[in-house]
Design an enzyme around this catalytic site. Sequence first.
Site: not given
Length: 244
Positions: A51, A125, A173, A180-181
């Site tokens: 990310y 992801e 993703w 989302e956690f």
Amino acid sequence: EFFHGWYMEPLTKGRYPAIMRKIVGSRLPKFNKTEAKLVTGSYDFLGLNYYVTQYAKPKPNPYPSETHTAMMDAGVDLTFKNSRGEYPGPVFAEDANSYYYPKGIYYVMDYFKTKYGNPLIYITENGISTPGSENRCEAIADYKRIDYLCSHLCFLRKVIKEKGVNVRGYFAWALGDNYEFGKGFTVRFGLSYVNWDNLDDRNLKESGKWYQRFINGTAKNSAKQDFLRSSLSSQSQKKRLADA
């Protein structure tokens, strides 16, 4: 080594990284010969999530205590700003004051190939969030997500061609907006817009349309223009960015 090496060294060499063994000492479990043989090579593929990128700076390693955590042993502070006051790239999430660096995926893939014998890799992801407070029209016009996906896919393709990295799959993703956690429904990661009041009400976002064209091969001719637009948009931001 305290992040990837913690599990990759045992999986490929049957032991923890030397730096971990040196710093953590007796607190780090040891593999006996049977365990080392059992764990070495005991994976089918690596699923890597990518990310953002952070800078690391030295931090005194505190003496172990009841509040000591594994990450403290690394002896570093992770930050999004370097010593020159520069950020690694465009804004990832305003609320978290985080930034992304597309070329970082090139370096990470090359590192895994060189360090661990070119394992089979799937990018499980890779994506960027937008505010959950945006209305439907704002959320669907997610050109920021196109910038993010295109720039990372360009560098992923580049490292596969130039370095022969064994990447066999890529998952953006996410397919649709999701829970989302840690963030709940306050952010949106989807290529499709989801109405939380009616989950059957969904619309493909601009990023989803672009991704369709990319997968089908019809976006290949425009990929360079998309990547250029991504680079230009990042440079036009007010915050000072580090060189790519």
